[in-house]
Design a protein around this motif. Structure first.
Motif, short mmCIF file in Angstrom:
data_model
loop_
_atom_site.label_atom_id
_atom_site.label_comp_id
_atom_site.label_asym_id
_atom_site.label_seq_id
_atom_site.Cartn_x
_atom_site.Cartn_y
_atom_site.Cartn_z
N VAL A 126 0.76 -1.12 -0.06
CA VAL A 126 0.03 0.09 0.02
C VAL A 126 0.89 1.38 -0.12
N LYS A 127 2.16 1.21 0.53
CA LYS A 127 2.91 2.37 0.85
C LYS A 127 3.41 2.78 -0.39
N GLN A 128 4.01 1.60 -1.04
CA GLN A 128 4.40 1.56 -2.44
C GLN A 128 3.47 2.18 -3.61
N ALA A 129 2.14 1.77 -3.47
CA ALA A 129 1.14 2.16 -4.34
C ALA A 129 0.81 3.60 -4.26
N LYS A 130 0.98 4.10 -2.77
CA LYS A 130 0.75 5.39 -2.53
C LYS A 130 1.81 6.32 -3.05
N ALA A 131 3.01 5.91 -2.78
CA ALA A 131 4.33 6.54 -3.25
C ALA A 131 4.20 6.68 -4.84
N ASP A 132 3.81 5.80 -5.61
CA ASP A 132 3.78 5.68 -6.95
C ASP A 132 2.51 6.66 -7.47
N GLU A 133 1.56 6.76 -6.57
CA GLU A 133 0.46 7.71 -7.00
C GLU A 133 1.06 9.37 -6.68
N SER A 134 1.74 9.54 -5.57
CA SER A 134 2.29 10.79 -5.28
C SER A 134 3.10 11.29 -6.60
N LYS A 135 3.82 10.35 -6.97
CA LYS A 135 5.05 10.73 -7.99
C LYS A 135 4.30 10.89 -9.27
N GLY A 136 3.24 10.16 -9.54
CA GLY A 136 2.42 10.42 -10.85
C GLY A 136 1.61 11.82 -10.76
N MET A 137 1.06 12.15 -9.38
CA MET A 137 0.10 13.18 -9.43
C MET A 137 1.01 14.71 -9.44
N ALA A 138 2.33 14.38 -8.98
CA ALA A 138 3.50 15.49 -9.15
C ALA A 138 3.89 15.76 -10.65
N GLU A 139 3.75 14.63 -11.39
CA GLU A 139 4.13 15.00 -12.82
C GLU A 139 2.89 15.51 -13.41
N VAL A 140 1.68 15.26 -13.02
CA VAL A 140 0.68 15.88 -13.76
C VAL A 140 0.47 17.21 -13.14
#
Length: 145
Positions: A126-140
């Motif tokens: 879950v922590k990894q999924a959240k980190a990936d989401e945060s990274k993706g949203m930063a790119e957006v």
């Protein structure tokens, strides 16, 4: 004189009623359909049909595999709708919405897949999924600049 006046009023009412009835019977010709609008509606209908097919395929599954399948079907529909909007009306805003939809879908699917794990492994997942989401949203968000 009074009879003549009554006859004229009756004739006028009768005439107005006939004109009114005729106006109600004749309908205006159908408005011409814009080919782009028709294409857009057809594409939306296809996306919905694809979702229903994908969703129906999930019904044969059980437990978390079914949940993952449902998330994937919903995600595929969400991304397809965002991409259609971008295709029909290209803009930076629609491009961001496509990217955002992809990040959100990836996160929801990853989080659902984490439910197969237990304890520390699930927490790390879950922590990894959240980190990936945060990274993706930063790119957006970077796309906005």
């Amino acid at each position: 004189m009074q009879r003549k006046l009554m006859w004229m009023c009756a004739a006028a009412v009768s005439c107005l009623t006939a004109v009114s009835a005729q106006a109600q019977v004749t309908s205006p010709p159908p408005a011409p359909v814009d080919p782009a609008v028709a294409e857009f509606k057809a594409a939306r209908d296809k996306i919905s049909a694809d979702y229903k097919t994908d969703r129906a395929a999930c019904d044969a599954m059980k437990d978390n595999a079914k949940d993952v399948c449902v998330e994937e079907a919903k995600g595929k529909e969400k991304i397809a709708k965002a991409e259609l909007d971008q295709k029909m009306k290209p803009s930076d805003g629609h491009a961001r919405k496509v990217a955002e939809a992809k990040v959100e879908v990836a996160y929801s699917i990853a989080k659902e897949k984490c439910d197969d794990q237990k304890g520390e492994a699930k927490s790390a997942c879950v922590k990894q999924a959240k980190a990936d989401e945060s990274k993706g949203m930063a790119e957006v968000k970077a796309m906005k600049k």
